[in-house]
Design a protein around this motif. Sequence first.
Motif, PDB file in Angstrom:
ATOM      1  N   ARG A 223       1.805   7.137  -6.445  1.00  0.00           N
ATOM      2  CA  ARG A 223       0.726   8.100  -6.713  1.00  0.00           C
ATOM      3  C   ARG A 223       1.099   9.498  -6.285  1.00  0.00           C
ATOM      4  NH1 ARG A 223      -2.441   5.287  -3.432  1.00  0.00           N
ATOM      5  NH2 ARG A 223      -2.688   7.268  -2.365  1.00  0.00           N
ATOM      6  N   ILE A 224       1.721   9.596  -5.115  1.00  0.00           N
ATOM      7  CA  ILE A 224       2.080  10.916  -4.583  1.00  0.00           C
ATOM      8  C   ILE A 224       3.162  11.549  -5.452  1.00  0.00           C
ATOM      9  CG2 ILE A 224       3.129  12.094  -2.604  1.00  0.00           C
ATOM     10  CD1 ILE A 224       1.634   9.955  -0.860  1.00  0.00           C
TER      11      ILE A 224
ATOM     12  N   LEU B 147       2.515  10.975   6.202  1.00  0.00           N
ATOM     13  CA  LEU B 147       1.178  11.347   6.670  1.00  0.00           C
ATOM     14  C   LEU B 147       0.171  10.262   6.308  1.00  0.00           C
ATOM     15  CD1 LEU B 147       1.181  15.138   5.720  1.00  0.00           C
ATOM     16  CD2 LEU B 147       1.060  14.214   8.023  1.00  0.00           C
ATOM     17  N   SER B 148       0.305   9.739   5.096  1.00  0.00           N
ATOM     18  CA  SER B 148      -0.597   8.685   4.628  1.00  0.00           C
ATOM     19  C   SER B 148      -0.448   7.431   5.492  1.00  0.00           C
ATOM     20  CB  SER B 148      -0.282   8.386   3.157  1.00  0.00           C
ATOM     21  OG  SER B 148      -0.854   7.187   2.775  1.00  0.00           O
TER      22      SER B 148
ATOM     23  N   THR C 183       4.386  13.454   2.596  1.00  0.00           N
ATOM     24  CA  THR C 183       3.005  13.041   2.307  1.00  0.00           C
ATOM     25  C   THR C 183       2.830  11.550   2.524  1.00  0.00           C
ATOM     26  OG1 THR C 183       3.109  14.726   0.564  1.00  0.00           O
ATOM     27  CG2 THR C 183       1.121  13.404   0.662  1.00  0.00           C
TER      28      THR C 183
ATOM     29  N   ALA D 202       1.411  12.935  -8.366  1.00  0.00           N
ATOM     30  CA  ALA D 202       0.663  14.132  -7.984  1.00  0.00           C
ATOM     31  C   ALA D 202       1.596  15.348  -7.903  1.00  0.00           C
ATOM     32  CB  ALA D 202      -0.035  13.922  -6.640  1.00  0.00           C
ATOM     33  N   GLN D 203       2.771  15.156  -7.325  1.00  0.00           N
ATOM     34  CA  GLN D 203       3.703  16.279  -7.183  1.00  0.00           C
ATOM     35  C   GLN D 203       4.297  16.669  -8.534  1.00  0.00           C
ATOM     36  OE1 GLN D 203       3.542  17.924  -4.501  1.00  0.00           O
ATOM     37  NE2 GLN D 203       2.443  16.352  -3.357  1.00  0.00           N
TER      38      GLN D 203
ATOM     39  N   LEU E  40       0.846  -1.205   0.000  1.00  0.00           N
ATOM     40  CA  LEU E  40       0.000   0.000   0.000  1.00  0.00           C
ATOM     41  C   LEU E  40       0.876   1.248   0.000  1.00  0.00           C
ATOM     42  CD1 LEU E  40      -2.719  -1.019   2.634  1.00  0.00           C
ATOM     43  CD2 LEU E  40      -2.880  -1.104   0.152  1.00  0.00           C
TER      44      LEU E  40
ATOM     45  N   GLU F  61      -2.139   8.010   8.835  1.00  0.00           N
ATOM     46  CA  GLU F  61      -3.599   7.929   8.734  1.00  0.00           C
ATOM     47  C   GLU F  61      -4.051   6.478   8.581  1.00  0.00           C
ATOM     48  OE1 GLU F  61      -4.886  10.618   5.647  1.00  0.00           O
ATOM     49  OE2 GLU F  61      -4.456  12.386   6.876  1.00  0.00           O
ATOM     50  N   ARG F  62      -3.349   5.732   7.742  1.00  0.00           N
ATOM     51  CA  ARG F  62      -3.699   4.314   7.545  1.00  0.00           C
ATOM     52  C   ARG F  62      -3.553   3.548   8.864  1.00  0.00           C
ATOM     53  NH1 ARG F  62      -4.388   2.717   2.415  1.00  0.00           N
ATOM     54  NH2 ARG F  62      -3.217   3.709   0.761  1.00  0.00           N
TER      55      ARG F  62
ATOM     56  N   PRO G 104       8.830  16.559  -0.001  1.00  0.00           N
ATOM     57  CA  PRO G 104       7.368  16.628   0.102  1.00  0.00           C
ATOM     58  C   PRO G 104       6.696  15.273  -0.105  1.00  0.00           C
ATOM     59  CG  PRO G 104       8.169  18.208  -1.527  1.00  0.00           C
ATOM     60  CD  PRO G 104       9.341  17.456  -1.055  1.00  0.00           C
TER      61      PRO G 104
ATOM     62  N   PHE H 186      -3.684   4.603  11.870  1.00  0.00           N
ATOM     63  CA  PHE H 186      -4.727   4.980  12.830  1.00  0.00           C
ATOM     64  C   PHE H 186      -6.014   4.217  12.538  1.00  0.00           C
ATOM     65  CE2 PHE H 186      -6.481   7.687  16.039  1.00  0.00           C
ATOM     66  CZ  PHE H 186      -7.814   7.817  15.697  1.00  0.00           C
ATOM     67  N   GLN H 187      -6.376   4.179  11.246  1.00  0.00           N
ATOM     68  CA  GLN H 187      -7.618   3.507  10.866  1.00  0.00           C
ATOM     69  C   GLN H 187      -7.521   2.004  11.103  1.00  0.00           C
ATOM     70  OE1 GLN H 187      -8.944   4.779   6.912  1.00  0.00           O
ATOM     71  NE2 GLN H 187      -8.256   6.838   7.422  1.00  0.00           N
ATOM     72  N   MET H 188      -6.351   1.443  10.871  1.00  0.00           N
ATOM     73  CA  MET H 188      -6.182   0.002  11.117  1.00  0.00           C
ATOM     74  C   MET H 188      -6.257  -0.287  12.618  1.00  0.00           C
ATOM     75  SD  MET H 188      -3.322  -1.261   8.411  1.00  0.00           S
ATOM     76  CE  MET H 188      -3.698  -2.954   8.103  1.00  0.00           C
ATOM     77  N   ALA H 189      -5.692   0.609  13.395  1.00  0.00           N
ATOM     78  CA  ALA H 189      -5.756   0.434  14.851  1.00  0.00           C
ATOM     79  C   ALA H 189      -7.202   0.483  15.325  1.00  0.00           C
ATOM     80  CB  ALA H 189      -4.930   1.518  15.545  1.00  0.00           C
TER      81      ALA H 189
END
Lengths: 578, 304
Positions: B167-168, B200-201, B197, B171-172, B160, B204-205, B193, B207-210
């Motif tokens: 992808r990032i 940060l991703s 990013t 994007a940049q 992931l 966030e991932r 950058p 946290f959601q998995m936790a």
Amino acid sequence: MALLEIKNLTYHYPDTEEPALSRIDLSIKEGEFVVVAGGSGSGKSSLARAIAGLIPDFYGGRIGGSIKLEGRELKEINRAKLAQKIGIVFQDPENQLIMTNVEQELVFGMENLGLPHARMKKAVMEMSGALSLYPFLKSNITQLSGGLKQKVALASVLALQPDILILDEPTSQLDPVAGEEILTILRRMNEENGITVILIEHRLERCLHLADRIIFMEKGRIVHDGQNIRDALKKAFDKGDPFITPLAKLFAAAGSKQIPLTIKEGREIIRQAKSEKPELSWSFDSEPVTTKNTSDIEQLQEKTAEKIYANNTPLLEVERLWFTYENGQETLKDISLKIYPAEFLIIMGENTAGKTTLLKNIRGLLHPSRGNVTISGRSVQDMTVEEQATKVGYLAQNPNDYLFRPSVREEILFTLKNLGMEKDADIEDLMEKFILKDHADYNPRDLSTGERQRVAMASVLAANPPLVLLDEPTRGLDNQMKAILGRVLRSLQEKGHGIIVVTHDVEFAAEYGEKIILMSGGQIIAQGEKHMILSESTFYSPQTGKLFHDIDNSVLTISEGVQALTKIVFRGGIKVVS
Amino acid sequence: MYTYKERADFFQSLRCETSLTYISLLVLLSLLISNPIYLAAVFIALNLVIHAAGIMNEWIVYLKYCLVLVLFIILINAIFVNAGSTILFSFPDLPLLGKIRITLEAVSYGIGMGLRLLIMMGAFCLLTYSVDPDLLLKTFGGGKSRIMLALSMSLRLFPLIADDFMRITEAQRCRGVDFKVKSKRKRVRNYLPVLNTVLLSILERSFQMAEALQSKAYGTCERSHFSEKLWRPRDIFVFAATLVTAVITVVFLVAGHTAYNYYPRLQAIGLDDALAAIVIGFGVLIPALLTWGWKKWPYWRLKI
């Protein structure tokens, strides 16, 4: 006794003054199917997490009031027992799956509870059968589609046989077909197994007909809670609430007191009107009375063509484009299209149709195997991706990929600095254009989904590129945020930008698009003016279009629908029944 | 490229404990042995095991990066370690570096260290592609071992994160960030950058998995196990081979055979060393031999 009883629930996230939930009183009976709706920040997800026991255990913060499950305080029930009573499925299928293998994911929760092997085996057999996951049991989760992943997440929760199933926007990241599958499963679980379902959903048109009850939330409070869903929709319309179905909006705006929940009901209302007023020249059997007949559609096409051909130079020309990935997968086959200034094109199609690959070829992130892509007369292959930033603005599916600076202003400035344009651009004007002025000093990652998306958009459009590409921009957005996005795109269009949007959102496409391309299997299957394409389609048609199918095929948007219905009302058509 | 894929092959059919024991042996051998002949034998055997496990394509990708590192190790050692009596090349005095003498001993030492690195990377490749990370978590995880949980979830998140990175970066680039700029300093600065990013991703991932772990009552009880692979003769064979090889290695270690002196002159290698290397290499090769038998001989396949 209610299965779930919430009294005076108030909750503050850590270090926040504003409550996320404010004096919530709610009682849910066993077997109810409850839909919770509301805008971003209304408290829906917080309520879901409070019921699931994640608030305050996982999030911390301050909580007041009580939540009782079967008469027992939730905080007195241990986590293991609670997991067998209440299951929760989150929005993002990717980040809630722990294991790499489907079968292991299905049993993960059961293993955590120390359940015996035989019981786990039985649950795997049942769940994989019920949710059609059996062929994928040994598959690697990373290789599954978003819809399948969400089914796996749902199955792993259902394997614990919870009494209450909470789903927090389970379809927002999925395409329409996958979303429908999930909702169908929920209906079955509720009707055939009696599981209590609490569904948080933006796309009310998909799920309201399944619901026994609807709850609207606003600023942490419940503003409406009732079983009369039609009544709730009418009241929401009267209040100017954007969180209603297109059908409800249509009939309410036309002055009808009858609010249908489904297309079938809507057409029945219109059929009733016909039977009660046979003198109406407008009927199903005779020639349709059209607000726009076929020749009108052709006129519309010419008008659109006039507008776009006023400036003869296309912004974008794709000529016989073919593209094959390195692994040999031929994804684009003989694609040709043109975009002119101030043209708004929508590209739709099933997953793996090649839509994103097409956008990436246009943007120069991928290079065509054969064919040409030219932007303002210059071949994309003659420019680097970085050079193209002043010609094409590209917003990918995940706006978070663009965001890393500490403030919105700095995020926009970052792009301008890269392109050496920081002295020429008016950042304040840019923020105004994207309705971000009030958030200028906020960290973009602290903003709502819609706001983050606009920040990302502003960051790629800071250089004012004439061509704008957006990949699934409405994913995860509620109606209000979609309306804001639509307004922003319209204003860009009015300024002469060419816009291409890839979306599954038919409602958005009908409302804002001008030209539609349908793709399948890497090819363009149909292209043309939106009325032509969407009104002739079974699946790719908005609710309004489906309602007026074979009645008046020129009606697609809400405003066109209201006009058509109002004409009927003026002709004494729709029977106003209280 | 980065994900474990379920295949109907011999190595993946082994119990997690068996595979991990074997992989641990490889790591142990790379750490205990400094004799390049022994290391070469282990490396050759490991390559044959990787081939038998059907992950040669993935290993080649790892090899490309590792060989660059190995080359780097050899160069550094050759330039900065002026020990050794067999001079291959000699350079005049250079500022800061002084007189550089490239000796056969220093180059050989670099090769030896490189072989150790390659064996460790080969072991890691086997772990990534041939050991089910879910079973890894379950065998050693549960609420008790947070390290194994962290390891297993890292394996889950790795593909992931790789996708996020791609992808990032795209994007940049769409915002005008040039990653192909000539100046290395600028290139590193431009990647900051992206890394920011990605981080940060990841946060966030995680946290959601936790949150998902919490909602599924992870860590509340003694965990049970599902789909335990049964103990089969193949596990016993591989286990036995691993243990015997480990014991033999320890015996050789105690006897001083696994050590090797590079300086001041390369130690002579005799027939004894070659035979001992073959024995250890054969021990490492056992899973490959079993795999080939399993594929080619139906009777053997049924029996093990």
